[in-house]
Design a protein around this motif. Structure first.
Motif, PDB file in Angstrom:
ATOM      1  N   PRO A  66      37.690  45.637  95.649  1.00  0.00           N
ATOM      2  CA  PRO A  66      37.454  44.195  95.465  1.00  0.00           C
ATOM      3  C   PRO A  66      38.740  43.412  95.215  1.00  0.00           C
TER       4      PRO A  66
ATOM      5  N   GLN B 207      40.667  43.137  98.506  1.00  0.00           N
ATOM      6  CA  GLN B 207      40.116  42.084  99.349  1.00  0.00           C
ATOM      7  C   GLN B 207      40.484  40.706  98.802  1.00  0.00           C
ATOM      8  N   GLU B 208      40.439  40.546  97.495  1.00  0.00           N
ATOM      9  CA  GLU B 208      40.778  39.262  96.888  1.00  0.00           C
ATOM     10  C   GLU B 208      42.224  38.884  97.154  1.00  0.00           C
TER      11      GLU B 208
ATOM     12  N   GLY C 298      41.999  36.941 101.279  1.00  0.00           N
ATOM     13  CA  GLY C 298      41.301  36.550 100.077  1.00  0.00           C
ATOM     14  C   GLY C 298      41.357  35.050  99.871  1.00  0.00           C
TER      15      GLY C 298
ATOM     16  N   ARG D 112      35.789  33.649 100.557  1.00  0.00           N
ATOM     17  CA  ARG D 112      34.916  33.950  99.424  1.00  0.00           C
ATOM     18  C   ARG D 112      33.729  34.804  99.857  1.00  0.00           C
TER      19      ARG D 112
ATOM     20  N   ASN E 274      34.807  38.310 100.089  1.00  0.00           N
ATOM     21  CA  ASN E 274      34.852  38.914  98.749  1.00  0.00           C
ATOM     22  C   ASN E 274      33.465  39.358  98.301  1.00  0.00           C
TER      23      ASN E 274
ATOM     24  N   GLU F  71      32.505  42.497 100.103  1.00  0.00           N
ATOM     25  CA  GLU F  71      33.197  43.662  99.543  1.00  0.00           C
ATOM     26  C   GLU F  71      32.576  44.077  98.212  1.00  0.00           C
TER      27      GLU F  71
END
Length: 662
Positions: free
Chosen positions: A132, A135-136, A145, A277, A280, A283
């Motif tokens: 996470p 990905q962010e 991200g 977003r 995110n 993910e």
């Protein structure tokens, strides 16, 4: 004069033409060389020792110790190693908690000993607690991200400072005081600085400032070609561009990002903050799915290990009875008072079979305990052996089909991820339809020009110098030299083939995503239905196993009574031993049925997306930056009390409990 001029020009260019012709001939000759000829090399021949090194396997030299879970692990447990280890009584909640604490890289039981184990074969695709955050913080196209998407709107500052000089011979008699062939010496110093900002509406705002000092060796002064020997020139300008049709508006920019970068197919229409977003959230759904699988596998292995312990205890009891029976029969045979050798051989065969079953049960404990350790992130052996102490559920559980299906359709992370994917395609399609319109941009600019022979100080005085010009920045502050422009810029690809193809592609992807969601819902209904059948079957098997256990107990009591009744007549031990074996087998079957029943209950929680909730596990995001909490509190107060705007007249709101709120 004319023929002579032509002859002179030919005389100047003739050597060059000859060289060109010769070069072409050499090129044609080299091109026509036979392919069978071998090239000739200069130097002394020697061995090409790089050939055996080019494909040699290289090993990386990474600094750092090996994991302590490997370095400090003792040899694994085996059936021929009867080391007495410390018993670790472990509850299911503690096993799950330990697995979550130690699983930085999330494992599953199906990966173990698999040829395609992603931890070994494809480590970059393994789910972990870092995914996470990765990905962010992603910056690649399609994997960006939120911060990377917001970076498109960061103000860009650019500056340039150059010094230069150029000397050229002038081909005129005017520029340098009518001296033909004089060298013009020109020195240039320039400073350029600009701020560039993209707006949420898709517009672009540029603030630029430039200063250029130019000095020439041209006579200056009254009656001369130039006013000053060196002069400062430049401007401060403000430029604004706003898309009006394609790429314009906040909605498009939030979805696709600024149109200046995303109008072609390299990046598509998925680089905006909203899509980032959504990525995110997708993910996070994948991460939750991996965590649910981990918890489910830990619970399943926990009950399997529980069953292995029960099986081992019962098999050990049967082995002990078979060993005693065989020893009694052998002693009677040697004393000449027992049955014949056939009974002794049968008891010996039973004893050897039960001994083999004990070894299998012991190895099953070691194998299940090692797999549970693997999922819990523990070393192979740390001197303790795990023993489950929780008792399985035996009460009847009757689930509700409607509630189970509702939970599965709402709580399963796979469905949530697919719904986010559909939402992403819907937004991308909306942005792609925006690009079907032509590009029409409003452009404007305003500049203030500056001029002076000095940058800051007082300049020269003279009748030809404008009175407003004291120095460069003074003339700019006076704003006497301005310029502006305003207009529109229109562009459209004839046919709009790319834009139409992009819309068609996104429509097809959206249709596929919706079809996949429908099939996922059907698939979930079959999974939940199978869990219902498995629960009913496991519960009925546990009831039948319990009845078989009662019947085996009665048969053992009868066999024991017969043995005691005929004890003076030297009864056989084999019927009593076999009755004990049937009791133990029925106990194992009962424990196996109860274990399968508990695994079926855990599987129903997994199929309905309730695994984490059943284990009291919640997934939360990490802490924000301290400034984020302040901003969130201010936004909350603004939404709660409606902070007054400077140009709006507001009335106090009447709250039923607190009264007027100013």
């Amino acid at each position: 004069m004319t023929p002579r001029g032509r002859h002179t020009r030919w005389r100047h260019f003739k050597p060059l033409s000859l060289w060109i012709v010769a070069g072409c001939c050499l090129t044609m000759i080299s091109a026509c060389r036979q392919r069978g000829e071998l090239p000739t090399y200069f130097g002394t021949e020697h061995s090409a020792d790089y050939l055996d090194r080019a494909t040699q396997i290289a090993y990386t030299d990474l600094e750092g110790p090996v994991s302590s879970k490997v370095n400090f692990a003792v040899p694994p447990r085996r059936i021929r190693d009867r080391t007495k280890d410390e018993i670790w009584d472990l509850t299911l909640a503690e096993a799950i908690q330990t697995a979550l604490l130690n699983s930085h890289v999330i494992r599953s039981s199906g990966q173990f000993l698999s040829p395609g184990n992603p931890i070994l074969a494809n480590p970059q695709f393994v789910q972990s607690v870092f995914d996470p955050a990765i990905q962010e913080s992603g910056v690649l196209f399609g994997q960006r991200g939120v911060e990377a998407a917001l970076s498109d709107f960061d103000t860009q500052f650019t500056t340039q400072l150059l010094y230069g000089q150029n000397n050229t011979i002038q081909n005129n008699t005017i520029a340098l005081g009518r001296l033909a062939g004089t060298v013009l010496q020109e020195s240039t110093d320039s400073l350029n600085a600009s701020f560039f900002k993209r707006l949420a509406t898709g517009g672009q705002l540029t603030l630029a400032h430039s200063v250029v000092r130019t000095g020439r060796n041209i006579p200056s002064g009254p009656g001369e070609p130039q006013l000053f020997p060196s002069v400062y020139e430049g401007s401060t300008s403000l430029h604004f561009r706003q898309p009006l049709l394609a790429g314009g508006g906040v909605e498009y920019t939030r979805i696709a990002g600024p149109i200046s970068e995303n109008i072609q197919g390299v990046t598509g229409v998925q680089q905006g903050v909203v899509i980032a977003r959504i990525e995110n959230d997708m993910e996070l759904a994948e991460f939750e799915q991996a965590v649910q699988q981990l918890v489910h596998d830990v619970e399943e292995l926990y009950w399997r290990l529980h069953l292995d312990y029960i099986t081992f205890d019962l098999q050990g009891r049967i082995e002990e009875m078979a060993s005693k029976s065989f020893q009694v029969a052998e002693a009677k045979r040697q004393a000449g008072t027992g049955p014949g050798g056939r009974t002794e051989l049968n008891l010996r065969s039973i004893y050897l079979d039960t001994k083999a079953e004990v070894d299998r049960a012991r190895n099953s404990i070691y194998s299940s305990e090692a797999q549970l350790r693997r999922l819990m992130g523990l070393p192979v052996n740390d001197g303790r052996v795990i023993r489950p102490i929780d008792e399985p559920i035996t009460a009847e559980f009757v689930p509700s089909w409607e509630i189970a299906m509702t939970d599965a359709l709402v709580k399963r992370p796979e469905v949530r991820r697919q719904k986010w994917s559909i939402r992403s395609f819907e937004l991308q399609l909306r942005a792609a339809e925006n690009l079907l319109m032509p590009r029409l941009d409003f452009v404007s600019g305003y500049r203030i020009n500056g001029f002076g022979d000095e940058l800051f100080g007082r300049g020269a005085d003279g009748p030809q110098i404008p009175p407003a010009v004291e120095n460069y920045y003074q003339s700019m502050l006076n704003a006497g030299q301005t310029g502006w422009n305003v207009g529109v810029e229109f562009s459209v690809p004839i046919g709009r083939r790319f834009a139409k193809t992009q819309v068609q592609s996104l429509e097809l992807q959206l249709a596929k995503a919706r079809a996949v969601l429908a099939e996922q819902e059907v698939e979930l209904s079959h999974e939940v239905a199978d869990s219902f059948r498995t629960i009913d079957l496991a519960y009925e098997e546990s009831r039948n196993a319990y009845n078989q256990y009662l019947a085996a107990e009665e048969a053992r009591s009868l066999a024991f009574a017969q043995y005691r009744y005929a004890i003076d007549n030297d009864p056989e031990l084999e019927p009593l031993l076999r009755a004990e074996m049937r009791v133990a087998e029925s106990e194992v079957n009962l424990a196996r049925a109860i274990t399968q029943y508990n695994v079926a209950l855990a599987d129903l929680s997994f199929r309905t997306g309730q695994t984490l909730r059943a284990s009291s596990i919640e997934l939360i995001e990490g802490c924000w930056n301290p400034e984020a909490y302040i901003d969130a509190e201010e936004n909350f107060e603004a939404r709660k009390y409606a902070n007054p705007a400077p140009k709006m007249i507001t009335k106090p709101m009447i709250h039923p409990e607190y009264g007027a709120i100013e």
